[in-house]
Design a protein around this motif. Structure first.
Motif, PDB file in Angstrom:
ATOM      1  N   MET A   1       0.849  -1.154   0.000  1.00 49.76           N
ATOM      2  CA  MET A   1       0.000   0.000   0.000  1.00 49.76           C
ATOM      3  C   MET A   1       0.903   1.228   0.000  1.00 49.76           C
ATOM      4  O   MET A   1       1.912   1.247   0.687  1.00 49.76           O
ATOM      5  N   GLU A   2       0.515   2.249  -0.736  1.00 50.62           N
ATOM      6  CA  GLU A   2       1.315   3.465  -0.802  1.00 50.62           C
ATOM      7  C   GLU A   2       0.425   4.675  -0.557  1.00 50.62           C
ATOM      8  O   GLU A   2      -0.712   4.725  -1.021  1.00 50.62           O
ATOM      9  N   TYR A   3       0.972   5.638   0.193  1.00 58.31           N
ATOM     10  CA  TYR A   3       0.240   6.848   0.557  1.00 58.31           C
ATOM     11  C   TYR A   3       1.099   8.068   0.250  1.00 58.31           C
ATOM     12  O   TYR A   3       2.304   8.063   0.506  1.00 58.31           O
ATOM     13  N   LEU A   4       0.478   9.127  -0.250  1.00 58.50           N
ATOM     14  CA  LEU A   4       1.139  10.405  -0.442  1.00 58.50           C
ATOM     15  C   LEU A   4       0.770  11.285   0.744  1.00 58.50           C
ATOM     16  O   LEU A   4      -0.412  11.448   1.059  1.00 58.50           O
ATOM     17  N   LEU A   5       1.783  11.822   1.416  1.00 54.05           N
ATOM     18  CA  LEU A   5       1.556  12.610   2.629  1.00 54.05           C
ATOM     19  C   LEU A   5       1.949  14.062   2.405  1.00 54.05           C
ATOM     20  O   LEU A   5       2.917  14.341   1.688  1.00 54.05           O
ATOM     21  N   PRO A   6       1.244  14.986   3.034  1.00 54.62           N
ATOM     22  CA  PRO A   6       1.578  16.403   2.877  1.00 54.62           C
ATOM     23  C   PRO A   6       2.862  16.757   3.610  1.00 54.62           C
ATOM     24  O   PRO A   6       3.263  16.077   4.542  1.00 54.62           O
ATOM     25  N   ASP A   7       3.484  17.845   3.195  1.00 56.26           N
ATOM     26  CA  ASP A   7       4.703  18.324   3.835  1.00 56.26           C
ATOM     27  C   ASP A   7       4.307  19.241   4.990  1.00 56.26           C
ATOM     28  O   ASP A   7       4.358  20.465   4.880  1.00 56.26           O
ATOM     29  N   GLU A   8       3.895  18.635   6.077  1.00 60.02           N
ATOM     30  CA  GLU A   8       3.505  19.391   7.267  1.00 60.02           C
ATOM     31  C   GLU A   8       3.636  18.489   8.487  1.00 60.02           C
ATOM     32  O   GLU A   8       3.700  17.265   8.364  1.00 60.02           O
ATOM     33  N   ALA A   9       3.685  19.108   9.637  1.00 58.08           N
ATOM     34  CA  ALA A   9       3.897  18.362  10.884  1.00 58.08           C
ATOM     35  C   ALA A   9       2.820  17.306  11.120  1.00 58.08           C
ATOM     36  O   ALA A   9       3.101  16.254  11.692  1.00 58.08           O
ATOM     37  N   ALA A  10       1.609  17.553  10.679  1.00 59.58           N
ATOM     38  CA  ALA A  10       0.507  16.607  10.891  1.00 59.58           C
ATOM     39  C   ALA A  10       0.678  15.312  10.093  1.00 59.58           C
ATOM     40  O   ALA A  10      -0.022  14.332  10.345  1.00 59.58           O
ATOM     41  N   ALA A  11       1.610  15.283   9.146  1.00 59.29           N
ATOM     42  CA  ALA A  11       1.799  14.096   8.314  1.00 59.29           C
ATOM     43  C   ALA A  11       2.210  12.883   9.143  1.00 59.29           C
ATOM     44  O   ALA A  11       1.798  11.756   8.846  1.00 59.29           O
ATOM     45  N   ALA A  12       2.998  13.081  10.189  1.00 57.02           N
ATOM     46  CA  ALA A  12       3.434  11.950  11.019  1.00 57.02           C
ATOM     47  C   ALA A  12       2.236  11.298  11.706  1.00 57.02           C
ATOM     48  O   ALA A  12       2.132  10.074  11.755  1.00 57.02           O
ATOM     49  N   GLY A  13       1.315  12.098  12.211  1.00 55.37           N
ATOM     50  CA  GLY A  13       0.107  11.559  12.825  1.00 55.37           C
ATOM     51  C   GLY A  13      -0.759  10.824  11.825  1.00 55.37           C
ATOM     52  O   GLY A  13      -1.308   9.758  12.115  1.00 55.37           O
ATOM     53  N   GLN A  14      -0.893  11.396  10.638  1.00 51.40           N
ATOM     54  CA  GLN A  14      -1.658  10.746   9.579  1.00 51.40           C
ATOM     55  C   GLN A  14      -1.002   9.418   9.198  1.00 51.40           C
ATOM     56  O   GLN A  14      -1.685   8.405   9.022  1.00 51.40           O
ATOM     57  N   ALA A  15       0.313   9.404   9.106  1.00 54.28           N
ATOM     58  CA  ALA A  15       1.037   8.181   8.753  1.00 54.28           C
ATOM     59  C   ALA A  15       0.869   7.103   9.824  1.00 54.28           C
ATOM     60  O   ALA A  15       0.717   5.922   9.511  1.00 54.28           O
ATOM     61  N   ARG A  16       0.893   7.507  11.107  1.00 50.45           N
ATOM     62  CA  ARG A  16       0.662   6.540  12.199  1.00 50.45           C
ATOM     63  C   ARG A  16      -0.710   5.889  12.053  1.00 50.45           C
ATOM     64  O   ARG A  16      -0.850   4.671  12.163  1.00 50.45           O
ATOM     65  N   ARG A  17      -1.716   6.719  11.821  1.00 51.98           N
ATOM     66  CA  ARG A  17      -3.083   6.204  11.693  1.00 51.98           C
ATOM     67  C   ARG A  17      -3.195   5.250  10.499  1.00 51.98           C
ATOM     68  O   ARG A  17      -3.757   4.153  10.609  1.00 51.98           O
ATOM     69  N   LEU A  18      -2.643   5.648   9.348  1.00 54.14           N
ATOM     70  CA  LEU A  18      -2.704   4.800   8.152  1.00 54.14           C
ATOM     71  C   LEU A  18      -1.990   3.469   8.365  1.00 54.14           C
ATOM     72  O   LEU A  18      -2.473   2.422   7.954  1.00 54.14           O
ATOM     73  N   THR A  19      -0.856   3.504   9.030  1.00 54.60           N
ATOM     74  CA  THR A  19      -0.092   2.279   9.300  1.00 54.60           C
ATOM     75  C   THR A  19      -0.850   1.358  10.231  1.00 54.60           C
ATOM     76  O   THR A  19      -0.969   0.148   9.987  1.00 54.60           O
ATOM     77  N   SER A  20      -1.369   1.919  11.297  1.00 53.81           N
ATOM     78  CA  SER A  20      -2.128   1.129  12.263  1.00 53.81           C
ATOM     79  C   SER A  20      -3.342   0.479  11.597  1.00 53.81           C
ATOM     80  O   SER A  20      -3.610  -0.709  11.788  1.00 53.81           O
TER      81      SER A  20
END
Length: 126
Positions: A1-20
């Motif tokens: 699975m691949e995700y495009l994330l924004p260049d902002e501090a909130a991206a890490a939180g979004q990435a955690r949620r997507l991974t989980s």
């Protein structure tokens, strides 16, 4: 699975949620992924994405792969500079993330990409 994330501090939180969510969904097909491994993968993703958004100059991509033996996390960004472990100090408030990733991952490698940027890959054994 691949995700495009924004260049902002909130991206890490979004990435955690997507991974989980990705690993929890996959759990029904691959029961060998336990909660601790999901937590480890989520922490690794968070650290690598935070580094990419802090030091990169644009969006980053997160790629997740799960097999019977491993979870592979790949983070792509446009910065040519490889991440590095900084010396730890008692007063330091940052710089521990990559050291944690190295402790949790079975393997960690950085590959420069043709055209610029890099891929940081962490592999967790199941």
């Amino acid at each position: 699975m691949e995700y495009l994330l924004p260049d902002e501090a909130a991206a890490a939180g979004q990435a955690r949620r997507l991974t989980s969510e990705f690993l929890a969904r996959s759990r029904s097909r691959m029961a060998r992924v336990d909660e601790e491994q999901i937590d480890d993968a989520t922490l690794i993703v968070s650290e690598l994405v935070a580094n990419a958004t802090e030091h990169g100059r644009g969006e980053c991509r997160l790629r997740l792969e799960l097999s019977d033996q491993k979870v592979t996390v790949e983070v792509y960004d446009d910065s040519p500079s490889p991440p590095r472990v900084r010396p730890l100090t008692a007063e330091g408030e940052s710089g521990r993330g990559l050291a944690m990733v190295r402790c949790l991952a079975h393997r960690l490698d950085v590959t420069p990409l043709t055209g610029g940027g890099k891929r940081v890959r962490a592999v967790l054994a199941i």
